[in-house]
Design a protein around this motif. Structure first.
Motif, PDB file in Angstrom:
ATOM      1  N   TRP A  38       0.772  -1.137   0.115  1.00  0.00           N
ATOM      2  CA  TRP A  38      -0.381   0.153   0.226  1.00  0.00           C
ATOM      3  C   TRP A  38       1.069   1.073   0.236  1.00  0.00           C
ATOM      4  CZ3 TRP A  38       0.227   3.687   4.131  1.00  0.00           C
ATOM      5  CH2 TRP A  38       0.949   2.909   5.322  1.00  0.00           C
ATOM      6  N   ARG A  40       0.479   5.518   0.128  1.00  0.00           N
ATOM      7  CA  ARG A  40      -0.636   7.139   0.744  1.00  0.00           C
ATOM      8  C   ARG A  40       0.193   7.834  -0.048  1.00  0.00           C
ATOM      9  NH1 ARG A  40      -2.683   5.255   5.663  1.00  0.00           N
ATOM     10  NH2 ARG A  40      -4.015   3.671   4.632  1.00  0.00           N
ATOM     11  N   THR A  49      -4.997   5.698  -1.415  1.00  0.00           N
ATOM     12  CA  THR A  49      -4.698   4.540  -1.304  1.00  0.00           C
ATOM     13  C   THR A  49      -4.272   3.698  -1.936  1.00  0.00           C
ATOM     14  OG1 THR A  49      -5.363   5.037   1.613  1.00  0.00           O
ATOM     15  CG2 THR A  49      -3.802   3.135   0.868  1.00  0.00           C
ATOM     16  N   LEU A  51      -3.563   0.474  -3.712  1.00  0.00           N
ATOM     17  CA  LEU A  51      -3.450  -0.903  -3.299  1.00  0.00           C
ATOM     18  C   LEU A  51      -2.840  -1.708  -3.638  1.00  0.00           C
ATOM     19  CD1 LEU A  51      -6.695  -0.935  -1.503  1.00  0.00           C
ATOM     20  CD2 LEU A  51      -4.043  -1.148   0.114  1.00  0.00           C
ATOM     21  N   ASN A  90      -3.183  -3.537 -10.148  1.00  0.00           N
ATOM     22  CA  ASN A  90      -2.783  -2.246  -8.425  1.00  0.00           C
ATOM     23  C   ASN A  90      -4.481  -1.636  -8.433  1.00  0.00           C
ATOM     24  OD1 ASN A  90      -0.387  -2.154  -8.245  1.00  0.00           O
ATOM     25  ND2 ASN A  90      -0.137  -0.439 -10.388  1.00  0.00           N
ATOM     26  N   ASN A 121      -3.878  -6.595   2.092  1.00  0.00           N
ATOM     27  CA  ASN A 121      -3.085  -4.930   1.947  1.00  0.00           C
ATOM     28  C   ASN A 121      -4.340  -3.959   2.591  1.00  0.00           C
ATOM     29  OD1 ASN A 121      -0.747  -6.309   1.025  1.00  0.00           O
ATOM     30  ND2 ASN A 121      -1.044  -6.187  -0.902  1.00  0.00           N
ATOM     31  N   LEU A 122      -5.236  -3.716   2.130  1.00  0.00           N
ATOM     32  CA  LEU A 122      -6.364  -2.626   2.879  1.00  0.00           C
ATOM     33  C   LEU A 122      -5.989  -2.817   3.886  1.00  0.00           C
ATOM     34  CD1 LEU A 122      -9.406  -1.949   1.065  1.00  0.00           C
ATOM     35  CD2 LEU A 122      -9.528  -2.503   3.594  1.00  0.00           C
ATOM     36  N   ALA A 125      -3.319  -1.028   5.190  1.00  0.00           N
ATOM     37  CA  ALA A 125      -3.035  -0.088   5.707  1.00  0.00           C
ATOM     38  C   ALA A 125      -3.983   0.835   6.189  1.00  0.00           C
ATOM     39  CB  ALA A 125      -3.556   0.647   4.115  1.00  0.00           C
ATOM     40  N   PRO A 297       3.418   1.865  -6.573  1.00  0.00           N
ATOM     41  CA  PRO A 297       1.761   1.971  -6.760  1.00  0.00           C
ATOM     42  C   PRO A 297       1.069   2.078  -7.812  1.00  0.00           C
ATOM     43  CG  PRO A 297       3.102   4.061  -5.981  1.00  0.00           C
ATOM     44  CD  PRO A 297       4.255   3.207  -6.146  1.00  0.00           C
TER      45      PRO A 297
END
Length: 323
Positions: A38, A40, A49, A51, A90, A121-122, A125, A297
């Motif tokens: 992740w 941000r 964000t 992911l 992604n 990953n969520l 985060a 990302p």
């Protein structure tokens, strides 16, 4: 000669250098894992964000169209890459302060062990799947919609899934599978299976026309890759982020050769013209892009270099500023 204290101290400091070369302080095992996927950033007052759902080996040798093997080899060498190239998957989570909106959801279990990492990953985060209010899909291909389900149930139990009506009509109609190419057969099945729990729960709401789908996020047509393929412009104040879905699959090949398409494009010519027009615009106005398949990302800008384009990734920020 009698040694002075300073000489004795110097000798002591040199002692570690005399240890055998085979001495190891710790026999630590290799981990064979990657950092949580992740990243941000702030977009005006919105928190974005990125992911990662994982990466998979993109089958360049079989799916690319409109580009010669020689061009592929040259472009890969120029990018210091070799086949198979790992392609990122992604997705982008937008916290507007009033809603939590996920744009695309990865492949879930549909691509095997390489992927299906978005939910972990969520959580890493700082969010929970139950907090997601809406899931906006660019299209219904496996690697964008497969992640909306987990074990046959809604992975985001409180969310409404939204996408263009044209996209839903195409992938969910039995007639489309009957008349579609054989290599996409499992894609039709996956689209039906992924959306079924949301349709049953009345959490499935396609939009009939493009435009603002939730405050600060506008759906825009980007046809060619699929019949109802959409992009989403996220805007807070004067800052914008275009989450463009599958405009680019392999940056190392399609940025120097925007005319190159992929087998999975429903309409090759339309996908090519959509990409050409969009890259030309983005190369001038420098709007931030959220790319599904550019190295995680997947956030950056485009710069035009003659007839080609260059990807300029965001500069890593270890402490995203507050709005």
């Amino acid at each position: 000669m009698k040694r002075t204290p300073s000489i004795l101290l110097a000798s002591a400091l040199l002692l570690p250098l005399a240890l055998p070369a085979t001495t190891a302080w710790a026999a630590a095992p290799q981990q064979h894992t990657q950092a949580p996927g992740w990243y941000r950033m702030m977009l005006g007052e919105f928190e974005i964000t990125a992911l990662s759902d994982g990466t998979h080996a993109f089958p360049i040798d079989t799916v690319m169209r409109g580009i010669t093997p020689g061009q592929i080899q040259h472009d890969l060498l120029d990018a210091d890459l070799s086949a198979p190239v790992q392609g990122s998957i992604n997705a982008f989570l937008v916290n507007t302060g009033k809603k939590l909106v996920l744009i695309d959801a990865g492949a879930g279990v549909l691509y095997g062990n390489c992927c299906g990492r978005l939910l972990d990953n969520l959580r890493a985060a700082g969010y929970q799947p139950e907090q997601v209010d809406e899931v906006l899909l660019t299209h219904l291909h496996k690697d964008h919609a497969g992640g909306i389900v987990a074990n046959g149930k809604m992975a985001f139990p409180n969310a409404t899934v939204r996408l263009s009506q044209q996209e839903a009509d195409y992938w969910l109609a039995p007639a489309s599978k009957a008349s579609g190419p054989a290599f996409l057969s499992t894609f039709y099945d996956a689209a039906v299976a992924s959306t079924a729990p949301y349709i049953s729960a009345k959490h499935f709401s396609p939009y009939a026309s493009y435009g603002e789908v939730t405050p600060g996020i506008t759906a825009m047509p980007a046809p060619g890759h699929t019949p109802g393929h959409a992009m989403y412009m996220v805007q807070s104040g004067r800052q914008q982020l275009l989450v463009w879905g599958d405009i680019i699959h392999m940056a190392a090949l399609q940025l120097p050769h925007p005319e190159a398409t992929v087998q999975y494009d429903s309409e090759q010519d339309h996908a090519r013209s959509t990409r050409a027009a969009l890259l030309s615009k983005l190369g001038k106005d420098h709007v931030m892009v959220g790319a599904a398949h550019i190295a995680f990302p997947g956030l950056g800008h485009l710069r035009k270099q003659g007839r080609q384009y260059e990807w300029l990734p965001v500069n890593y920020d270890g402490l995203p500023p507050a709005p």
